[in-house]
Design a protein around this motif. Structure first.
Motif, short mmCIF file in Angstrom:
data_model
loop_
_atom_site.label_atom_id
_atom_site.label_comp_id
_atom_site.label_asym_id
_atom_site.label_seq_id
_atom_site.Cartn_x
_atom_site.Cartn_y
_atom_site.Cartn_z
N THR A 141 6.74 49.10 14.39
CA THR A 141 5.32 49.33 14.10
C THR A 141 4.61 47.98 14.08
O THR A 141 4.93 47.12 13.24
N LEU A 142 3.68 47.79 15.01
CA LEU A 142 3.02 46.49 15.18
C LEU A 142 1.50 46.64 15.15
O LEU A 142 0.97 47.73 15.34
N LYS A 143 0.81 45.50 14.92
CA LYS A 143 -0.65 45.49 14.86
C LYS A 143 -1.21 44.45 15.83
O LYS A 143 -1.59 43.35 15.42
N PRO A 144 -1.25 44.77 17.11
CA PRO A 144 -1.85 43.83 18.07
C PRO A 144 -3.37 43.82 17.95
O PRO A 144 -3.98 44.77 17.46
N TYR A 145 -3.99 42.73 18.40
CA TYR A 145 -5.44 42.66 18.45
C TYR A 145 -5.93 43.49 19.63
O TYR A 145 -5.77 43.10 20.78
N ARG A 146 -6.54 44.66 19.33
CA ARG A 146 -6.97 45.55 20.40
C ARG A 146 -8.38 46.07 20.21
O ARG A 146 -8.84 46.91 21.00
N THR A 147 -9.06 45.63 19.16
CA THR A 147 -10.43 46.10 18.93
C THR A 147 -11.23 44.96 18.32
O THR A 147 -10.77 43.81 18.28
N PHE A 148 -12.42 45.25 17.83
CA PHE A 148 -13.30 44.21 17.29
C PHE A 148 -12.67 43.52 16.09
O PHE A 148 -12.01 44.14 15.26
N GLN A 149 -12.90 42.21 16.00
CA GLN A 149 -12.30 41.40 14.94
C GLN A 149 -12.78 41.80 13.56
O GLN A 149 -12.08 41.58 12.56
N GLU A 150 -13.96 42.41 13.46
CA GLU A 150 -14.53 42.74 12.15
C GLU A 150 -13.85 43.93 11.48
O GLU A 150 -14.06 44.16 10.28
N VAL A 151 -13.06 44.69 12.21
CA VAL A 151 -12.43 45.87 11.62
C VAL A 151 -10.92 45.71 11.59
O VAL A 151 -10.35 44.85 12.29
N ASP A 152 -10.27 46.56 10.81
CA ASP A 152 -8.82 46.53 10.71
C ASP A 152 -8.19 46.94 12.04
O ASP A 152 -8.61 47.92 12.67
N GLN A 153 -7.22 46.17 12.48
CA GLN A 153 -6.52 46.48 13.72
C GLN A 153 -5.54 47.63 13.47
O GLN A 153 -4.71 47.55 12.57
N PRO A 154 -5.62 48.71 14.23
CA PRO A 154 -4.73 49.86 13.96
C PRO A 154 -3.27 49.56 14.29
O PRO A 154 -2.96 48.92 15.30
N GLU A 155 -2.39 50.03 13.43
CA GLU A 155 -0.96 49.94 13.69
C GLU A 155 -0.54 51.04 14.66
O GLU A 155 -1.15 52.10 14.70
N SER A 156 0.51 50.79 15.43
CA SER A 156 1.07 51.85 16.26
C SER A 156 2.52 51.53 16.59
O SER A 156 3.00 50.41 16.40
N LYS A 157 3.21 52.54 17.09
CA LYS A 157 4.63 52.41 17.41
C LYS A 157 4.82 51.80 18.80
O LYS A 157 4.07 52.11 19.73
N PHE A 158 5.86 50.98 18.92
CA PHE A 158 6.24 50.39 20.19
C PHE A 158 7.75 50.47 20.36
O PHE A 158 8.50 50.43 19.39
N VAL A 159 8.18 50.57 21.61
CA VAL A 159 9.59 50.47 21.96
C VAL A 159 9.83 49.05 22.47
O VAL A 159 9.16 48.59 23.40
N PHE A 160 10.76 48.35 21.84
CA PHE A 160 11.11 46.98 22.21
C PHE A 160 12.33 47.02 23.11
O PHE A 160 13.35 47.59 22.76
N ARG A 161 12.22 46.41 24.29
CA ARG A 161 13.32 46.43 25.27
C ARG A 161 13.60 45.01 25.76
O ARG A 161 12.72 44.14 25.78
N ILE A 162 14.86 44.81 26.17
CA ILE A 162 15.27 43.53 26.74
C ILE A 162 16.01 43.79 28.05
O ILE A 162 16.52 44.88 28.30
N ASN A 163 16.02 42.77 28.92
CA ASN A 163 16.84 42.85 30.13
C ASN A 163 17.71 41.60 30.22
O ASN A 163 17.66 40.73 29.34
#
Length: 210
Positions: free
Chosen positions: A141-163
Motif C-alpha cells: 500500500t503506497l501513496k504516490p503523488y498523483r493529485t494536487f499538493q494541497e490535498v491528501d494523496q490517496p493510498e492504493s494497492k500495488f504489485v511489486f515485481r522484479i526481473n
C-alpha cells in the motif's frame, strides 16, 4: 455575448490559486456570480458559469495539477527505482519495506527468480557479504503523488515485481479506486475553503461537482 468572443479559460496549476480566483469572482455581481466548479479528474478542475439565455456555458478557468510522471507497469533499473520511490512517494511503512528490499537485491549470473505468479523469491544482501533468500513484499500500500499538493494523496494497492536484470516495477492493483478518492479529497478542500469559510452567500453562488 458571442461565444466566439470569449477569452480562453484562465490556466492555473494549484487549488490555492483557484480558491483565490473564485473568491474574486464572488465580488462580481454580474453574469458570472453563480459558478459551477467541476472536479473532472484527479488532476483537473474546471470553473464554469451557469447556462446563459442561449443555453451556453462558459469555462472561466481550468486547473491542471503539476504531478510527477511515475513509470507504473514498467521495469526500471534498481537505482532509478530507488530514486523514484524516494522522490515521488510519501513515506509510509510499505514504501520503506519496498525501498529496503529493492536496495538489497542481488542477482548473480545464471541465478533464477522463484516466481509462482503471486510472490517472488530472490537473493538479497543482509550484510557486507551475507546473502539469503527473501520473498518480495506483495501487495503493498503506497501513496504516490498523483493529485494536487494541497490535498491528501490517496493510498492504493500495488504489485511489486522484479526481473533478472535486475529491474523493479510497480503495477497498480486497485482498479482505479484511488481516482474517486482523489476527486473526493479535492471537492472537500474546495468546499471547506470556498463555502465553509465564506459563509451562506458562497453556498448560494457556488456549486461543487465531483
Amino acid at each position: 455575448m458571442d461565444p466566439r468572443r470569449y477569452p480562453k479559460p484562465l490556466e492555473l496549476s494549484s487549488l490555492t490559486s483557484l480558491v483565490e480566483y473564485v473568491r474574486k469572482q464572488l465580488d462580481d455581481t454580474g453574469e458570472y456570480a453563480n459558478l459551477i466548479i467541476h472536479v473532472t479528474d484527479h488532476d483537473i478542475v474546471e470553473v464554469k458559469t451557469e447556462l446563459d439565455d442561449e443555453s451556453k456555458r462558459r469555462t472561466l478557468a481550468v486547473v491542471k495539477a503539476i504531478i510527477p510522471a511515475i513509470n507504473f507497469g514498467r521495469y526500471v533499473d534498481v537505482e532509478t527505482f530507488n530514486i523514484m520511490m524516494q522522490s515521488n512517494f510519501i513515506p509510509n511503512v510499505d514504501s520503506e519495506v519496498v525501498l529496503n528490499y529493492a536496495s538489497a537485491i542481488k542477482i548473480d549470473k545464471g541465478a533464477e527468480i522463484a516466481d509462482n505468479g503471486i510472490s517472488q523469491v530472490t537473493t538479497i544482501k543482509t550484510g557486507v557479504s551475507t546473502l539469503q533468500l527473501a520473498k518480495a513484499p506483495n501487495p503493498v500500500t503506497l501513496k504516490p503523488y498523483r493529485t494536487f499538493q494541497e490535498v491528501d494523496q490517496p493510498e492504493s494497492k500495488f504489485v511489486f515485481r522484479i526481473n533478472d536484470a535486475p529491474g523493479c516495477a510497480l503495477f497498480e492493483a486497485d482498479g482505479g479506486i484511488w481516482i474517486a478518492a482523489a476527486k473526493a479529497n479535492i471537492a472537500e478542500y474546495l468546499h471547506n475553503n470556498l463555502i465553509v469559510e465564506q459563509g451562506e452567500n458562497a453556498a448560494e453562488n457556488i456549486t461543487i461537482l465531483a
